[in-house]
Design a protein around this motif. Sequence first.
Motif, PDB file in Angstrom:
ATOM      1  N   LYS A   1      -5.259  14.897 -10.852  1.00  0.00           N
ATOM      2  CA  LYS A   1      -6.218  13.852 -10.936  1.00  0.00           C
ATOM      3  C   LYS A   1      -5.400  12.691 -10.680  1.00  0.00           C
ATOM      4  N   GLN A   2      -6.018  11.644 -10.151  1.00  0.00           N
ATOM      5  CA  GLN A   2      -5.347  10.483  -9.454  1.00  0.00           C
ATOM      6  C   GLN A   2      -4.780   9.748 -10.666  1.00  0.00           C
ATOM      7  N   VAL A   3      -3.518   9.447 -10.679  1.00  0.00           N
ATOM      8  CA  VAL A   3      -2.879   8.479 -11.528  1.00  0.00           C
ATOM      9  C   VAL A   3      -3.212   7.169 -11.542  1.00  0.00           C
ATOM     10  N   ILE A   4      -3.667   6.285 -12.502  1.00  0.00           N
ATOM     11  CA  ILE A   4      -3.801   5.016 -12.381  1.00  0.00           C
ATOM     12  C   ILE A   4      -2.633   4.158 -13.161  1.00  0.00           C
ATOM     13  N   PRO A   5      -1.861   3.403 -12.425  1.00  0.00           N
ATOM     14  CA  PRO A   5      -0.580   3.014 -12.903  1.00  0.00           C
ATOM     15  C   PRO A   5      -0.797   2.103 -14.034  1.00  0.00           C
TER      16      PRO A   5
ATOM     17  N   VAL B   1      -3.744  20.724   2.501  1.00  0.00           N
ATOM     18  CA  VAL B   1      -3.834  19.172   2.122  1.00  0.00           C
ATOM     19  C   VAL B   1      -5.264  19.115   1.733  1.00  0.00           C
ATOM     20  N   PRO B   2      -5.452  18.846   0.365  1.00  0.00           N
ATOM     21  CA  PRO B   2      -6.789  18.664  -0.187  1.00  0.00           C
ATOM     22  C   PRO B   2      -7.409  17.379   0.399  1.00  0.00           C
ATOM     23  N   GLN B   3      -8.750  17.357   0.285  1.00  0.00           N
ATOM     24  CA  GLN B   3      -9.564  16.066   0.894  1.00  0.00           C
ATOM     25  C   GLN B   3      -9.329  14.871   0.010  1.00  0.00           C
ATOM     26  N   ASN B   4      -9.025  15.189  -1.345  1.00  0.00           N
ATOM     27  CA  ASN B   4      -8.829  14.054  -2.041  1.00  0.00           C
ATOM     28  C   ASN B   4      -7.515  14.175  -2.735  1.00  0.00           C
ATOM     29  N   ASN B   5      -6.678  13.609  -1.962  1.00  0.00           N
ATOM     30  CA  ASN B   5      -5.207  13.928  -2.515  1.00  0.00           C
ATOM     31  C   ASN B   5      -4.260  12.783  -2.697  1.00  0.00           C
ATOM     32  N   LEU B   6      -5.048  11.803  -3.171  1.00  0.00           N
ATOM     33  CA  LEU B   6      -4.193  10.501  -3.428  1.00  0.00           C
ATOM     34  C   LEU B   6      -3.793  10.668  -4.875  1.00  0.00           C
ATOM     35  N   VAL B   7      -2.351  10.552  -5.156  1.00  0.00           N
ATOM     36  CA  VAL B   7      -1.955  10.839  -6.465  1.00  0.00           C
ATOM     37  C   VAL B   7      -1.573   9.402  -7.391  1.00  0.00           C
ATOM     38  N   ILE B   8      -1.140   8.501  -6.644  1.00  0.00           N
ATOM     39  CA  ILE B   8      -1.216   7.094  -7.065  1.00  0.00           C
ATOM     40  C   ILE B   8      -1.046   6.049  -6.223  1.00  0.00           C
ATOM     41  N   ALA B   9      -1.601   4.940  -6.556  1.00  0.00           N
ATOM     42  CA  ALA B   9      -1.711   3.927  -5.539  1.00  0.00           C
ATOM     43  C   ALA B   9      -1.623   2.562  -6.364  1.00  0.00           C
ATOM     44  N   LYS B  10      -1.478   1.256  -5.625  1.00  0.00           N
ATOM     45  CA  LYS B  10      -1.514   0.291  -6.201  1.00  0.00           C
ATOM     46  C   LYS B  10      -2.874  -0.036  -7.237  1.00  0.00           C
ATOM     47  N   LYS B  11      -2.560  -0.949  -8.214  1.00  0.00           N
ATOM     48  CA  LYS B  11      -3.715  -1.648  -8.969  1.00  0.00           C
ATOM     49  C   LYS B  11      -3.534  -3.188  -8.905  1.00  0.00           C
ATOM     50  N   ALA B  12      -4.069  -3.707  -7.882  1.00  0.00           N
ATOM     51  CA  ALA B  12      -3.962  -5.236  -7.782  1.00  0.00           C
ATOM     52  C   ALA B  12      -4.183  -6.154  -8.889  1.00  0.00           C
ATOM     53  N   GLU B  13      -5.252  -5.680  -9.725  1.00  0.00           N
ATOM     54  CA  GLU B  13      -5.679  -6.355 -10.805  1.00  0.00           C
ATOM     55  C   GLU B  13      -4.725  -6.736 -12.049  1.00  0.00           C
ATOM     56  N   ASP B  14      -3.889  -5.643 -11.952  1.00  0.00           N
ATOM     57  CA  ASP B  14      -2.781  -5.929 -12.865  1.00  0.00           C
ATOM     58  C   ASP B  14      -1.255  -6.192 -12.029  1.00  0.00           C
TER      59      ASP B  14
ATOM     60  N   ASN C   1       0.780  -1.215  -0.114  1.00  0.00           N
ATOM     61  CA  ASN C   1       0.005   0.015   0.015  1.00  0.00           C
ATOM     62  C   ASN C   1       0.957   1.281  -0.175  1.00  0.00           C
ATOM     63  N   TYR C   2       2.211   1.063  -0.206  1.00  0.00           N
ATOM     64  CA  TYR C   2       3.077   2.322  -0.399  1.00  0.00           C
ATOM     65  C   TYR C   2       2.339   3.131  -1.342  1.00  0.00           C
ATOM     66  N   ARG C   3       1.991   4.536  -1.255  1.00  0.00           N
ATOM     67  CA  ARG C   3       1.383   5.457  -2.107  1.00  0.00           C
ATOM     68  C   ARG C   3       1.969   6.616  -2.056  1.00  0.00           C
ATOM     69  N   VAL C   4       1.272   7.609  -3.320  1.00  0.00           N
ATOM     70  CA  VAL C   4       1.941   8.992  -3.228  1.00  0.00           C
ATOM     71  C   VAL C   4       0.347   9.887  -2.985  1.00  0.00           C
ATOM     72  N   ARG C   5       0.796  10.931  -2.009  1.00  0.00           N
ATOM     73  CA  ARG C   5      -0.284  12.024  -1.822  1.00  0.00           C
ATOM     74  C   ARG C   5       0.553  13.168  -1.809  1.00  0.00           C
ATOM     75  N   TYR C   6      -0.451  14.439  -1.906  1.00  0.00           N
ATOM     76  CA  TYR C   6      -0.021  15.792  -2.201  1.00  0.00           C
ATOM     77  C   TYR C   6      -0.819  16.652  -1.356  1.00  0.00           C
ATOM     78  N   GLY C   7       0.048  17.955  -1.351  1.00  0.00           N
ATOM     79  CA  GLY C   7      -0.470  19.256  -0.862  1.00  0.00           C
ATOM     80  C   GLY C   7       0.050  20.230  -1.848  1.00  0.00           C
ATOM     81  N   THR C   8      -0.562  21.469  -1.167  1.00  0.00           N
ATOM     82  CA  THR C   8      -0.007  22.556  -1.986  1.00  0.00           C
ATOM     83  C   THR C   8       0.215  23.659  -1.306  1.00  0.00           C
ATOM     84  N   SER C   9       1.009  24.773  -1.886  1.00  0.00           N
ATOM     85  CA  SER C   9       1.165  25.956  -0.921  1.00  0.00           C
ATOM     86  C   SER C   9       1.302  27.322  -2.040  1.00  0.00           C
TER      87      SER C   9
END
Length: 216
Positions: free
Chosen positions: A203-207, A132-145, A115-123
């Motif tokens: 936008k969340q990146v789909i690996p 930190v935005p409420q929906n700030n996930l940048v990229i996460a696992k894609k188990a089906e692949d 579940n190691y993944r990337v989040r973000y915030g802005t300044s």
Amino acid sequence: YFTAAQKIGVAVADDPTGPFVDSGKPLVNFKPEGVKGGQEIDPEVFFDPISKKSYLYWGNGYMAVAELNKDMVSINPKTMRVLTPDKTFREGATVFYRNGLYYFLWSEDDTRSENYRVRYGTSKLPLGPIEVPQNNLVIAKKAEDGIYGTGHNSILQIPGKDEWYIVYHRFNRPAGIHMGSPAGFHREVCIDKMEFNADGSIKQVIPTLNGIQPIK
């Protein structure tokens, strides 16, 4: 800029391909005031196109920043501050500037976790504070692949274009997910396109398994 023995060092060369000569002493071998845990690792240097100053970001368990002096091998301690955005921050800070905003990206969880993944915030400033935005996930696992452990990233911009890419590492495929904790040290480097919404949010990146096409 590199990590060795939980300290941050710096080496210099006259050419990008080296040979590099170590400065002979750590650039960072201490914890910022008020920080008691974590490690002094994962250096990131950011040149601010607005102020024309360079900043060093680092930290595991906390995010710290200090302005680099003009010699680029020492920091200005008066500018040092802790910027830890929230409890999801683990390590691997990286910073870029786009359309009046500074984007701060970091890795959540542990490099040995699927579940190691990337989040973000802005300044509005390179020294924070970070929102930190409420929906700030940048990229996460894609188990089906079979894609796991997508973390510790860098960001690339095509010069002169609003075209961006995220470079990150994941567990080696296909064996990594079956290794347990050692998977975090059997990694492969990946790249995918990163895009923005009209309001500047990422936008969340789909690996993907294909990465990107050759850039012309």
